[in-house]
Each structure stands twice: as C-alpha cells, then as structure tokens.
Design a protein around this motif. Structure first.
Motif, PDB file in Angstrom:
ATOM      1  N   PHE A   1     -10.856   2.818   4.934  1.00 27.14           N
ATOM      2  CA  PHE A   1      -9.952   1.893   4.236  1.00 27.14           C
ATOM      3  C   PHE A   1     -10.801   1.028   3.325  1.00 27.14           C
ATOM      4  O   PHE A   1     -11.530   0.163   3.776  1.00 27.14           O
ATOM      5  CB  PHE A   1      -9.213   1.048   5.285  1.00 27.14           C
ATOM      6  N   LYS A   2     -10.684   1.250   2.004  1.00 27.23           N
ATOM      7  CA  LYS A   2     -11.539   0.561   1.044  1.00 27.23           C
ATOM      8  C   LYS A   2     -10.813  -0.664   0.475  1.00 27.23           C
ATOM      9  O   LYS A   2      -9.590  -0.718   0.446  1.00 27.23           O
ATOM     10  CB  LYS A   2     -11.931   1.501  -0.093  1.00 27.23           C
ATOM     11  N   SER A   3     -11.602  -1.625  -0.024  1.00 24.52           N
ATOM     12  CA  SER A   3     -11.013  -2.846  -0.595  1.00 24.52           C
ATOM     13  C   SER A   3     -10.215  -2.538  -1.860  1.00 24.52           C
ATOM     14  O   SER A   3      -9.243  -3.220  -2.165  1.00 24.52           O
ATOM     15  CB  SER A   3     -12.104  -3.873  -0.881  1.00 24.52           C
ATOM     16  N   SER A   4     -10.569  -1.529  -2.590  1.00 22.29           N
ATOM     17  CA  SER A   4      -9.792  -1.173  -3.791  1.00 22.29           C
ATOM     18  C   SER A   4      -8.397  -0.701  -3.394  1.00 22.29           C
ATOM     19  O   SER A   4      -7.416  -0.938  -4.102  1.00 22.29           O
ATOM     20  CB  SER A   4     -10.520  -0.108  -4.610  1.00 22.29           C
ATOM     21  N   GLY A   5      -8.284  -0.046  -2.267  1.00 22.15           N
ATOM     22  CA  GLY A   5      -6.974   0.373  -1.771  1.00 22.15           C
ATOM     23  C   GLY A   5      -6.114  -0.810  -1.389  1.00 22.15           C
ATOM     24  O   GLY A   5      -4.910  -0.846  -1.638  1.00 22.15           O
ATOM     25  N   VAL A   6      -6.742  -1.810  -0.776  1.00 23.62           N
ATOM     26  CA  VAL A   6      -6.017  -3.026  -0.389  1.00 23.62           C
ATOM     27  C   VAL A   6      -5.531  -3.765  -1.630  1.00 23.62           C
ATOM     28  O   VAL A   6      -4.374  -4.216  -1.697  1.00 23.62           O
ATOM     29  CB  VAL A   6      -6.910  -3.942   0.483  1.00 23.62           C
TER      30      VAL A   6
ATOM     31  N   LEU B   1      -1.668  -4.561  -2.632  1.00 25.83           N
ATOM     32  CA  LEU B   1      -1.186  -5.921  -2.896  1.00 25.83           C
ATOM     33  C   LEU B   1      -0.612  -6.040  -4.312  1.00 25.83           C
ATOM     34  O   LEU B   1       0.387  -6.726  -4.530  1.00 25.83           O
ATOM     35  CB  LEU B   1      -2.316  -6.934  -2.697  1.00 25.83           C
ATOM     36  N   GLY B   2      -1.221  -5.376  -5.269  1.00 23.07           N
ATOM     37  CA  GLY B   2      -0.709  -5.389  -6.634  1.00 23.07           C
ATOM     38  C   GLY B   2       0.672  -4.763  -6.721  1.00 23.07           C
ATOM     39  O   GLY B   2       1.565  -5.277  -7.395  1.00 23.07           O
ATOM     40  N   LEU B   3       0.859  -3.633  -6.035  1.00 25.08           N
ATOM     41  CA  LEU B   3       2.170  -2.975  -6.031  1.00 25.08           C
ATOM     42  C   LEU B   3       3.234  -3.835  -5.349  1.00 25.08           C
ATOM     43  O   LEU B   3       4.374  -3.920  -5.802  1.00 25.08           O
ATOM     44  CB  LEU B   3       2.072  -1.607  -5.350  1.00 25.08           C
ATOM     45  N   VAL B   4       2.879  -4.487  -4.259  1.00 28.62           N
ATOM     46  CA  VAL B   4       3.819  -5.375  -3.551  1.00 28.62           C
ATOM     47  C   VAL B   4       4.189  -6.554  -4.455  1.00 28.62           C
ATOM     48  O   VAL B   4       5.361  -6.928  -4.563  1.00 28.62           O
ATOM     49  CB  VAL B   4       3.229  -5.854  -2.201  1.00 28.62           C
TER      50      VAL B   4
END
Length: 162
Positions: A9-14, A18-21
């Motif tokens: 689980f990478k920080s870019s995925g997080v 969050l951007g999509l939410v």
C-alpha cells in the motif's frame, strides 16, 4: 515475493484515493450549495415585494392624512394641520434588510391618484453592490422591469392607491 509487492500500500495510492473522495464530495455538494443560494434569492424577492407593499401603505396613509388636512371645514388633527404629508415623503430611499444584511432600495416610479402606483424595489444581491445602472437616477424613466446587472435582484410593483 511477487505477491508481496502487489499487496503493498503506497502513499501515492492513498493520495489518489483521497483525491477521488474529495472530488466526489465536491460534485455532490455543488447542487446543495446552488439550492441554498436559490432559496436566498427567492426569499430576497419575496421580501422585496413586502417592502414595496409597506412603502405603498406609507403613501396611502400620508394621502389619507393629506385628505383630512384639506377638509373644507378646517377640522383636522393638530399634528397634520397646515402641512401636506405627501410633499414630505421621498420618492427614493431604503427600507428593511435583504438576506445579506444590506437595506433594500426603493424608488417610486409613479404616484398619480388617477393611475396605479408603481414602485421599484431592489437589492445589491450577495456581493452587496448595486451593479445595475440608473436604478438610483430619478431622471432616468423606468417603464418596465429592468434588466439587472451582476447579482442584483428586484421587483417592479403596480397597485391601486385605494
């Protein structure tokens, strides 16, 4: 080992999640914000009509007082004897407050006894600035509902003076 790399689980995925939410929330919230603004505009227009009716009522009361003071037997209340209240009333002014905390402006367009009284009542809107030209200019004749500039709102009322 290959399975462990795929399950990382990478920080870019997080950040992407969050951007999509956040984007989804903004899209969902936009209609609610628009609805709230539309409700304020509707309330401002309704209150502008009420202010117009109040100004007309003031003129009606002044006309009744004027009729009493011009009575042929010379009997009138002492507070109005010898003066014409209609002459003291202004044809422009402010009254009440709009939903944004600024006063409504009014302008009497016509107040002849034989014709219906016409009054223009307007507000500067959410930005609290009158952007429509010639509303305050008494020399400029207004015959119909003005085309309001910016976020200005207003109404033209016409009613009998009886």
């Amino acid at each position: 080992m290959n399975n462990e790399q795929k399950q990382e689980f990478k920080s870019s995925g997080v950040l992407t999640l969050l951007g999509l939410v956040g984007f989804s929330a903004a899209i969902i919230a936009a209609p609610w914000n628009r609805q709230y603004q539309d409700q304020q505009v509707d309330a401002a227009l309704q209150k502008a009509e009420v202010v117009g009716y109040q100004v007309v009522q003031i003129y009606r009361e002044a006309a009744k007082t004027s009729a009493l003071s011009s009575n042929t037997n010379g009997r009138a209340p002492a507070s109005v004897a010898g003066e014409n209240p209609l002459e003291n009333l202004r044809t422009t002014g402010t009254m009440g407050t709009d939903p944004w905390g600024q006063p409504y402006h009014y302008r009497i367009l016509s107040a002849e006894k034989s014709k219906p009284m016409r009054i223009l009542v307007w507000s500067g809107g959410p930005n609290q600035k009158t952007e429509t030209p010639d509303l305050d200019n008494e020399a400029k004749k207004i015959t119909a509902q003005p085309v309001y500039g910016g976020d200005d709102i207003g109404v033209v009322l016409s009613m009998n003076q009886n």
